[in-house]
Design an enzyme around this catalytic site. Structure first.
Site, PDB file in Angstrom:
ATOM      1  N   ASP A 100       4.503  -0.273  14.658  1.00 62.19           N
ATOM      2  CA  ASP A 100       3.174  -0.420  15.259  1.00 62.19           C
ATOM      3  C   ASP A 100       3.243  -0.554  16.782  1.00 62.19           C
ATOM      4  O   ASP A 100       2.289  -0.217  17.484  1.00 62.19           O
ATOM      5  CB  ASP A 100       2.476  -1.661  14.701  1.00 62.19           C
TER       6      ASP A 100
ATOM      7  N   LYS B 104       0.868  -1.168   0.000  1.00 63.55           N
ATOM      8  CA  LYS B 104       0.000   0.000   0.000  1.00 63.55           C
ATOM      9  C   LYS B 104       0.912   1.226   0.000  1.00 63.55           C
ATOM     10  O   LYS B 104       1.949   1.231   0.663  1.00 63.55           O
ATOM     11  CB  LYS B 104      -0.897   0.017   1.242  1.00 63.55           C
TER      12      LYS B 104
ATOM     13  N   GLY C 196     -11.912  -2.348  12.910  1.00 61.33           N
ATOM     14  CA  GLY C 196     -11.909  -2.778  11.524  1.00 61.33           C
ATOM     15  C   GLY C 196     -11.800  -4.280  11.510  1.00 61.33           C
ATOM     16  O   GLY C 196     -12.168  -4.954  12.476  1.00 61.33           O
TER      17      GLY C 196
END
Length: 261
Positions: free
Chosen positions: A150, A14, A212
């Site tokens: 992260d 991405k 999500g």
């Protein structure tokens, strides 16, 4: 300043090309997704100036994928820059920084070796993350790269939050603990929410929700993460799209007994 941001997975890339002006305002110039890298047929989606380009084509590896991205960004018809020299920096998302990285870092050989040493903590993600870094080094060797982890935001967790109820020697020997994900999202959302109500997030206690297909919740006390639902891996915590979240280990053993009886 134009920054290319990459999120490289095991078989996907991405990306976004972001322009940051003198007033620190950011604009997404183009973005896209490459999927099924390394398989017989890949997919490439590139969005630019309100338009969309899609094609199915073989993508041999991450280096080939990165080259496709850079070609699209400079393409006479669907490109948004004239020359790759306009890209002044590259940002890479890395899934796991363990206890070695408490903040973002500039990429060098030492940083790469440390990321490699943590690969067993995120075996599906780390190879892809590194592949993106290697690919950019090959294609744009003189452009500085940064890595954002992260797990870094959650490195402020106190021991009472990150230690499991297991023998302490496992933490000492194997660094077995709760790390938490995705800190990049929780940190951004908490700070943004505080600004929306006219407050400094370092003056607040905030519960942030990342919801999500992958989902987690974090408790943020005066700008620092103090507890979160994900653990050693991103499997722990809430029920998610393809992850069960917290499950009593006894339930697994119970089902095994029933199914094998």
């Amino acid at each position: 300043m134009k920054i290319l941001v990459l999120n490289c997975g095991s078989s996907s890339i991405k990306y976004q090309l972001i322009n940051i002006d003198a007033n620190n305002n950011s604009t997404v110039m183009a973005k896209g997704l490459l999927e099924r890298i390394g398989l017989e047929m890949g997919e490439f989606t590139h969005k630019y100036n309100g338009q969309k380009h899609y094609e199915q084509t073989p993508i041999a590896d991450h280096t080939a994928g990165i080259k496709m991205v850079l070609k699209a960004l400079t393409d006479p018809e669907m490109g948004v820059i004239k020359d790759l020299k306009e890209i002044e920096a590259v940002g890479n998302r890395v899934a796991h920084g363990g206890e070695l990285f408490k903040a973002s870092a500039l990429v060098n050989d030492d940083v790469i070796e440390k990321i490699k040493s943590l690969a067993d903590l995120a075996p599906l993600h780390t190879p892809g993350n590194l592949a993106g870094i290697y690919a950019m080094r090959e294609v744009l060797p003189n452009v500085p790269q940064a890595v954002v982890f992260d797990t870094a935001f959650h490195q402020t967790l106190p021991p009472k939050s990150f230690l499991y109820g297991l023998p302490y020697e496992y933490y000492q020997k194997y660094h077995l603990r709760r790390y938490g994900f995705p800190g990049t999202s929780h940190g951004f959302v908490a700070e943004k929410a505080a600004k929306m109500i006219g407050k400094d997030w370092k003056d607040l206690k905030i519960i942030s929700c990342h919801l999500g297909s992958g989902a987690s919740i974090a408790a943020i006390d005066h700008g620092k993460s103090v507890d979160t639902t994900m653990g050693l891996t991103a499997l722990e915590g809430l029920i998610m799209g393809s992850r069960p979240g917290d499950v009593d280990p006894g339930a697994v053993l119970y089902v095994v007994e029933k199914e094998l009886a």
